[in-house]
Structure formats: structure tokens, C-alpha cells
Motif scaffolding. Structure first.
Motif, mmCIF file in Angstrom:
data_model
loop_
_atom_site.group_PDB
_atom_site.id
_atom_site.type_symbol
_atom_site.label_atom_id
_atom_site.label_comp_id
_atom_site.label_asym_id
_atom_site.label_seq_id
_atom_site.Cartn_x
_atom_site.Cartn_y
_atom_site.Cartn_z
ATOM 1 N N ALA A 157 0.696 -1.190 -0.104
ATOM 2 C CA ALA A 157 0.195 0.099 -0.055
ATOM 3 C C ALA A 157 0.542 0.969 -0.027
ATOM 4 C CB ALA A 157 -0.600 0.039 1.284
ATOM 5 N N MET A 158 1.984 1.187 0.676
ATOM 6 C CA MET A 158 3.207 2.264 0.505
ATOM 7 C C MET A 158 3.341 2.320 -0.543
ATOM 8 S SD MET A 158 2.194 3.421 4.080
ATOM 9 C CE MET A 158 3.746 4.772 3.038
ATOM 10 N N ARG A 159 3.962 1.212 -0.579
ATOM 11 C CA ARG A 159 4.555 1.617 -2.238
ATOM 12 C C ARG A 159 3.610 2.506 -3.132
ATOM 13 N NH1 ARG A 159 5.591 -3.187 -2.725
ATOM 14 N NH2 ARG A 159 8.242 -3.237 -1.974
ATOM 15 N N LYS A 160 1.964 1.938 -3.771
ATOM 16 C CA LYS A 160 1.284 2.196 -4.224
ATOM 17 C C LYS A 160 1.146 3.939 -4.265
ATOM 18 C CE LYS A 160 -1.176 -1.674 -5.552
ATOM 19 N NZ LYS A 160 -2.356 -2.565 -5.129
ATOM 20 N N LEU A 161 0.648 4.296 -2.888
ATOM 21 C CA LEU A 161 0.801 5.724 -2.227
ATOM 22 C C LEU A 161 2.218 6.600 -2.769
ATOM 23 C CD1 LEU A 161 -0.810 7.286 -0.803
ATOM 24 C CD2 LEU A 161 0.034 6.910 1.389
#
Length: 881
Positions: A478-482
Motif C-alpha cells: 500500500a505504501m509503495r502504491k501511495l
């Protein structure tokens, strides 16, 4: 369309037979369908071999059809079709009609198709072709409709050549034009419509022709042409003499004017359907549409107040209108928007409160009173927002979840899904929150406004929730996509901080502290440095390393004395001193906090801590004073204020000032009664405290009026609550009467009977748990013991036996329901009381067995029970000798 084709009747029959048939036929012609059905059924029964039986069955089926008994109609037609002979086309045709009536349009289309295919010489040929196309249109099979009606070699066009003046030819062409319009083939549609110009159309057909032409022209982008055509449309509508047609024409003309941007003229057009003179002769649906289109136009012109006033008037004057749900939702949404705007821009608290209550009331009315409403999903979504604003998170979750189920795939559904996940996150149901944030991203990626507004916070929250449940891989993803999707967003950098904070809460404070220190080395100039420093202090709190934690907080307070987070830092610092068991320091910090930050949202919590400090140190007078200050000075937290009033009353109670305590509780109950949004259960809690206060006052002065006040307070709970507190109140009233009996021997027996009545209600309750029932059995046993003391002879023994029976019900676990286990406390109380009765009557053997049972059930009491068992054995041995 629904004409009855009179079957060919061969009357080579008796006059009686003819008389019966003709009588039934007349009933059918005069639309006395119930009597006609009975008449034809009688004919078939009396003349089973009649040559007119086939016609009679057909007419009986038609009679059923016009009574909307479609299943019964099909039963007759399908059973009679194989032997229908020359009337087979009629049977097949009416099978189609019946399926159409049942709204089984595919079956209807198939049946009508069979008429055209299998009975080319039928007089129903053209009509059946048209009805087949009409059934397909009900299924939105518009390309199929075009093929059926437009194909030159198709059955409709072929049949039309033999019946060029038939009404079904006109109906078919109007339907064809509509289908072409639906398929955006506007030029073809207009051509079909104008080809009817030379025909001698009925007024109704003429109006429909012009109405459809207006629609086509508007859809084709030539709204000015449509407006000119609408003038002829109004004239044609007048010719029909049908007010509904005229109202529909007004609606269409208003729509055209609105499309041309002529809003005031459009409103003026719609209002022709809303004038006082139109109330009785404009169909309600037309008035309804005109009304809501007017509302839309007013809102488009930013005349919100005018729109709200009209909606309120509509709701008041049309309490049974079919669109009441839509009106309430629309008004509720406008009220909610006004509430948000008012509270954001000014301090008009009363106005804002009224707007909020109006919104919540309207949404709740739709949810409660319109369970089949097509707008129910929107009502749930809107009410969910209200509950969210109220911080009623559990109820908001329920409404948002209902909204996701009832709303179609749309922006509204995306918002409902996002808020559902938010409520689950707030309630620490992190796994469910992750699921719904993920569903939001998977299902709504094509909605640009959703991806722009909701995806970034959804990914951020997904990362937080994933960390909460230890799913590091999901959090990292999720953090990578963010960071990839929103490289310029503010949440990416915060995400790094988030991970460390989550490690702290997840029990890895050392790892989190290392991450924070690395963060400070990477981003020494970050505006988040003060937050990082606070987070480092929190890691020490997590590890209960109080000297290090307090040193961090003390340094933070010195270095960031002007920072916006100062209040939060000072509050956390005070809490750390509290947890470090340095309550005196915490008391000073919290007291100073209230003085330094009186308007901060944490000030009420700090004041509450100070009040609790006094309470815990049994300084009830200062506790009472502090709780008073809490609800008098910090009204921004009404729920905490209510609780403070309750605690002030308890402080007065604990210093034995029952009159003052009763006033606190009574005032609180009045406030809660006036606020429909008060915390659930608090009124019952206050009533319970009030009842106990009155009863303590009664014990000190034995004033029966005070006793009645106590009972009245708890009776209100029993009438409004069927849950645990209602049962507790019922049992407590029984306790009151039990104690009263001990104070007044003159009315002891009456009080005992009253107590038994209330205890009996608890025992009969389906919701009473094993603890409540076991306690009550013991209380009833205790009453029986007291009554036995007032009796003599056989009565005395009967009451003692009754007491023993109630105690043993608990000891023997015979009061348990499926899945329950005994309550140790009340099993012990019941066992000791039962054994005492046995000992008193010299039944040492039974007393011994009771102690043995207690020893087996309650190992912690084994030694004590073994001593009692030994004493029983001594008595038994003495008796034996």
C-alpha cells in the motif's frame, strides 16, 4: 389493445345450453368478470360435450385475466390449447397477453411470435406482431424491436400492407421511432415519425407523434426546433382532453427550456403543473416530477433556501405521497450541507444544530418508513454521515454497510465503501477495514473523481490497518502504491512516520525508535520533527521506561514551547507522569493544562482526570466540585459533561448528601430526556443511581414517599429496557421491598410478596443470564426464610421447604439453560444457605452432601467445605450413637 375476440359459436344446442352460454357472455361483456367466470365454469361443468366448450373455456380464461388471476388464466389456456381447434390462435394470443400481464415479457414475446408464425391467417396477425415488439421493448431489447418492426420482409411490415389503416400499424411505427431514438438513430427516428403526417390519426396518436418528435429533436441537439415543436405539442395535448398528456407536455417543454439555459422560463413551465388549480387533474407522478425538476433548477441557480422551503412545504402537505422518501432525502442532504457550511463559517450553534437534527430526522424517516424505496441506499449513506459526525461509529458502520449493498456501482457506493472501512478502522476491526479499502480500489478504478479524491487516503489507511494486524507485506504494498501514484502527496512522508508509530503500538517500540532516529537523520528539516520527537517519547512509554520517557517529554516541552502540538505534548507528558505512578506531578500538570489550554479539546479530559483524582482519593467534596466545573465550563464535550453530572451525583452520594445527589441525577435525567442523541444507556444508569439514592434516603428517615420515588425511578427503567439493566432494575426493586420488610414488621408480609413478584419477573425473563437467575433464586430463598420466621407449624415448614428448594435449584444447576455454566458466587451462597437450613432441621446427612458438592464444584473452597463436612460427620456419629 385488450379487446375480447368473440369466438365463433355453433348453436346446434339446446335452448338451456344456449341460455347458460349467452348469460355468461353478457356478464363478460358488461365486465362483471367474477360472475362471468363462474357462469362459464358452470357451462363447462353442465355441458362437457358441448361444441361451445372450447369457446367457453377461452371466455372463462379471459374473465380470469381481467381479474388479474394470471396463473389461473394460464392454467385454463395451456390445458385447453391442444384441443382448441379453430380457436388455437386466440388461445395462443391470450397466453401472450397473460404472460405480458405477469410482466414475464420474454415469454409474452415468444407467445406473440408463435401467433404470427403459426397462424398466418389469424385476424390477430398485425396486433401480435406489434405486441411481440412491445414485449421486447419492456426488456430494453431495442435492436430487436427495430428488426421486428422495420424489416421490409418481416411479419409486421407484411401484415401492415393488408391492414394499412389499423391502429396497430400506427402504434408499431411510433414504437419503432422510439426504438430508433433509444439507439441514437435520430434521423431515422424523425423520418418514421414524419411519415405518419398524412394519416388521419386519433388525437391521442397525434399527440404521441409530436411528443416523440420533440424527444428526438432534443436528443439530436436541435433544442430550438424541439421548443418550436413543443408549441404544437401543447395544442395536440388539449385536443386529447387528457390532462395527463397536457401535464407531460408541460414537463417536456420545461426540460427543453432548461437545456437551452432558460431556467426561469423552465421553472415557470413546471409550475403550471403545480398550481392550485392543477391539484385534482394533473396526475400525481407528473406533479411530482415537475416539483423535483423545479427544485433541481432552483439549486442550479443557488437558491438553496427557496428550494428547502418548497421541500418542507411539500412534505407537510403531502404526507402520503409516493415521492415523500425522495423529498425527505433531498431536504436532508440540503440541511446537512447547510449544517456543514454554517459550522465551518460561523458560530451559529443553534442554527447548525437545528439543521443537523432536520437532516438526521429526514434520513431516519426514509430508512424506517420506506423499506422498499429505490433511494434507500442513499438514505443509509446520508444517515451514516450524520452518525459519523455524532461519533456514533458503530451505528455509522451499519448504515454505510447497508449503503454499499443497496447502491449501484457509482461514486456514492465508493464513498459508502470508504466510510465503511473508516468506521471499521475506528473500531479496531482492521482486517475488515483493509478488505473494504482494497475493494474500493479494485472496483472503482474507472471513476476518475473517486481515484482523485479517495484512493490516496484509502491507501494510507490500508497501510495503517495492515500494520495494525501485522500484515507487513500488505502495508508495504500500500505504501509503495501511495508513493508511486501520488508522488507529490503529503501522505507519503507521513507514511514513514506511520510505520514507526504502528510499530510502537504493535509492541515493537525499540524498532520504532530506531526508525524514528533514522527518519530524523534523513529529514532533519522536516516539519514532522516535533511529531517524531513525541513519537520517540511514546516508545519509552510503551516500554515503561519512565525516566527516559519523562526526560523526552520535559525536553520536548522546553524546545517546542511555541509549537501547535504543545497542548498535545503537555497532555501526553501528564499522562506519562500518571502512568509512572507520580500522581502528584500528574495532578500539577493536568491542573496547569486546564488553566493554560482551556479551549483545547483535551482540556475536558484533563479536568476529568483531576476530578477522578479527587474521587480516587475519596475527597468527594473536591471531586464533586471538579465534576461540576467540567460540565459547566467544557460544554464542547456533551457526553463527558453528562458523565460528569453523574459522577458529581455519586460524589454527593458518597458523602451521604442524598438530597443533593438526587438533584444531580434528576437534572441529568431531564437533560437526557430533552436530547434524543444522548449516549445510549446513560439515562438508565442515572435512573438507577437516582433510585438507590432515594432508597438510601429512605433508610435514614423511613419516609414512604421517598421509597415510592425510588421504586418509580427504577420502574421507568423496567418499562423502557428489556436488556440487562432492565432486569437489574427489576431485581433491585425486589431488594428494596425485601429490606423494607425488615424495617416495618406491620407490612412485612405485603413487602415480601411485592419482592417475590419482582424477583419472579426476573426468573421468567428470557434474557436473564445464569448469574441474574441464580442471584434471584437466592434472594427468593432468603425471603422464604424470613417469612418462615414469621410462621409456625405447617406453614413454617412449608416456607422453609420452599427456601430450600430455591437454594437447591442453584446448587443442583437445574436452572441452567443450554450452553450455560454455573455462577460460582451464587452457587456458593445458595449452597451455604441450603446447608444452614438442613443443619437447623437436624438433617446433617443432606448438609454434608451439599458441602461435598460445593467442594467438588469450587476447589478453592475445598478446605473450608471439608471442615464443615467433618462437623456434619460428628453430628451424624452422635445421632447414631
Amino acid at each position: 389493445m385488450w379487446k375480447i375476440c368473440s369466438a365463433q359459436i355453433a348453436f346446434a344446442a339446446s335452448s338451456a345450453e344456449t341460455k347458460t352460454f349467452v348469460a355468461a357472455e353478457k356478464l363478460l361483456d358488461t365486465k362483471l368478470y367474477g360472475l362471468a367466470e363462474t357462469g362459464f365454469a358452470k357451462f363447462v361443468e353442465q355441458h362437457p360435450d358441448s361444441t361451445n366448450k372450447v369457446a367457453a373455456v377461452l371466455h372463462q380464461a379471459q374473465a380470469r385475466f381481467f381479474q388479474t388471476n394470471y396463473d389461473g388464466t394460464l392454467e385454463l389456456l395451456q390445458k385447453g390449447f391442444p384441443v382448441s381447434g379453430m380457436l388455437a390462435d386466440e388461445y395462443q394470443f391470450w397466453i401472450g397477453q397473460t404472460f405480458f400481464g405477469k410482466q414475464n415479457f420474454q415469454a409474452a414475446a415468444d407467445a406473440f411470435s408463435a401467433v404470427a408464425k403459426n397462424f398466418p391467417g389469424s385476424s390477430r396477425q398485425l396486433e401480435a406482431c406489434y405486441l411481440e415488439a412491445l414485449a421486447e421493448s419492456k426488456l430494453d431489447h431495442w435492436p430487436r424491436v427495430i428488426v421486428l418492426l422495420q424489416t421490409p420482409t418481416g411479419k409486421f411490415q407484411v401484415a401492415a400492407k393488408t391492414q394499412p389503416d389499423s391502429a396497430f400499424f400506427v402504434e408499431g411505427n411510433l414504437l419503432l421511432a422510439e426504438a430508433l431514438w433509444k439507439e441514437n438513430r435520430f434521423a431515422e427516428a424523425e423520418k418514421v415519425i414524419t411519415q405518419l403526417d398524412g394519416r388521419n390519426l386519433t388525437p391521442e396518436a397525434k399527440w404521441r407523434q409530436i411528443f416523440l418528435l420533440c424527444r428526438v429533436q432534443m436528443a439530436a441537439g436541435v433544442a430550438e426546433n424541439a421548443l418550436r415543436t413543443s408549441t404544437n405539442l401543447l395544442a395536440a395535448a388539449r385536443e386529447t382532453g387528457n390532462r395527463g398528456n397536457y401535464a407531460a407536455s408541460i414537463l417536456l417543454r420545461g426540460e427543453i427550456l432548461a437545456k437551452l439555459g432558460r431556467m426561469p422560463e423552465a421553472i415557470q413551465a413546471y409550475e403550471q403543473n403545480l398550481s392550485e388549480g392543477s391539484v385534482t387533474n394533473v396526475p400525481s407522478e407528473m406533479r411530482r416530477q415537475s416539483f423535483f425538476k423545479t427544485i433541481d433548477l432552483l439549486l442550479a441557480q443557488k437558491e438553496t433556501t427557496n428550494a428547502m422551503r418548497r421541500l418542507e412545504n411539500f412534505i407537510e402537505k403531502n404526507p402520503a405521497d409516493e415521492a415523500l422518501d425522495l423529498a425527505k432525502i433531498t431536504l436532508g442532504e440540503l440541511s446537512l450541507k447547510q449544517f456543514v457550511a454554517t459550522t465551518a463559517g460561523t458560530n451559529r450553534v443553534l442554527v447548525a444544530t437545528n439543521l443537523f437534527e432536520q437532516a438526521l430526522t429526514n434520513f431516519s424517516a426514509v430508512v424506517t418508513n420506506f423499506p422498499q424505496s429505490q433511494h434507500l441506499g442513499k438514505a443509509y449513506l446520508d444517515r451514516g454521515w450524520c452518525l459519523w459526525i455524532q461519533e456514533n461509529i458503530s451505528a455509522a458502520e451499519s448504515d454505510f454497510e447497508e449503503a454499499t449493498k443497496r447502491l449501484p456501482a457509482s461514486e456514492d457506493q465508493a464513498v459508502a465503501r470508504f466510510k465503511l472501512a473508516d468506521t471499521q478502522f475506528r473500531q479496531t476491526n482492521y482486517a475488515a477495514a483493509v478488505t473494504n479499502y482494497q475493494l474500493l480500489i479494485e472496483r472503482h478504478a474507472r471513476l476518475e473523481r473517486v481515484t482523485n479524491s479517495l484512493f490516496e487516503p484509502a491507501l494510507f489507511q490500508m497501510a495503517r490497518a495492515s500494520l495494525k494486524i501485522g500484515n507487513d507485506a500488505a502495508a508495504t504494498n500500500a505504501m509503495r502504491k501511495l508513493l508511486d501514484w501520488f508522488p507529490n502527496g503529503s501522505l507519503g512522508e507521513r507514511g514513514v512516520l506511520l510505520v514507526g508509530q504502528t510499530f510502537t503500538r504493535a509492541g515493537n517500540p525499540g524498532e520504532a525508535r530506531e526508525l524514528f532516529i533514522n527518519f530524523l537523520s534523513r529529514f532533519p528539516g522536516s516539519p514532522l520533527v516535533p511529531e517524531i520527537k513525541l513519537a520517540i517519547a511514546q516508545t519509552y512509554v510503551q516500554e515503561e521506561k519512565w525516566p527516559a520517557a519523562l526526560a523526552e517529554y520535559d525536553e520536548w516541552a522546553k524546545n517546542f514551547a511555541e509549537h501547535p502540538l504543545l497542548a498535545q505534548g503537555e497532555f501526553s507528558r501528564a499522562l506519562a507522569y500518571d502512568r509512572a505512578k507520580m500522581q502528584t506531578n500528574a495532578f500539577i500538570l493536568f491542573t496547569n493544562f486546564v488553566a493554560r489550554f482551556p479551549s483545547n479539546q483535551l482540556a475536558a479530559l484533563a479536568q476529568n482526570w483531576v476530578a477522578d483524582f479527587y474521587w480516587n482519593h475519596e475527597d468527594f467534596r473536591n471531586a464533586e466540585k471538579s465534576y461540576q466545573e467540567l460540565y459547566q465550563k467544557f460544554n464542547s464535550s456533551p457526553d463527558l459533561g453528562y458523565r460528569a453530572r453523574l459522577m458529581a451525583g455519586r460524589a454527593a452520594y458518597d458523602r451521604s448528601d442524598y438530597k443533593e445527589a438526587a438533584k444531580y441525577f434528576s437534572d441529568l435525567i431531564t437533560l437526557l430526556d430533552q436530547n434524543t442523541n444522548s449516549p445510549p444507556g446513560l439515562t438508565d444508569e442515572a435512573l438507577f443511581a437516582l433510585g438507590d439514592t432515594y432508597f438510601q434516603d429512605f433508610l435514614s428517615n423511613t419516609n414512604e414517599a421517598t421509597m415510592r420515588d425510588a421504586i418509580q425511578a427504577l420502574t421507568r427503567i423496567t418499562k423502557s429496557s428489556t436488556n440487562t439493566i432492565g432486569l437489574l432494575a427489576t431485581g433491585r426493586i425486589g431488594d428494596y421491598y425485601f429490606q423494607w420488610a425488615g424495617l416495618d414488621s406491620a407490612q412485612a408480609e405485603a413487602s415480601y410478596n411485592k419482592a417475590l413478584d419482582y424477583y419472579g419477573d426476573v426468573l421468567k425473563s428470557e434474557v436473564a443470564d445464569v448469574s441474574a437467575r441464580s442471584r434471584t433464586e437466592v434472594c427468593v430463598g432468603n425471603i422464604c426464610v424470613k417469612v418462615a420466621e414469621l410462621k409456625s407449624g405447617a406453614d413454617k415448614k412449608a416456607w422453609a421447604d420452599a427456601a430450600l428448594n430455591h437454594y437447591m435449584t442453584v446448587v443442583n444447576e437445574s436452572n441452567l439453560r443450554d450452553g450455560e455454566t454455573f455462577d460460582p458466587k451464587w452457587t456458593y451462597e445458595a449452597g451455604i444457605a441450603a446447608a444452614k437450613i438442613c443443619e437447623g432441621s437436624g438433617n446433617w446427612e443432606s448438609a454434608k452432601k451439599i458441602y461435598q458438592r460445593l467442594a467438588a464444584a469450587l476447589p478453592v473452597l475445598r478446605l473450608a467445605c471439608e471442615k464443615k463436612i467433618a462437623a456434619c460427620e460428628i453430628h451424624l456419629e452422635t445421632a447414631k450413637n
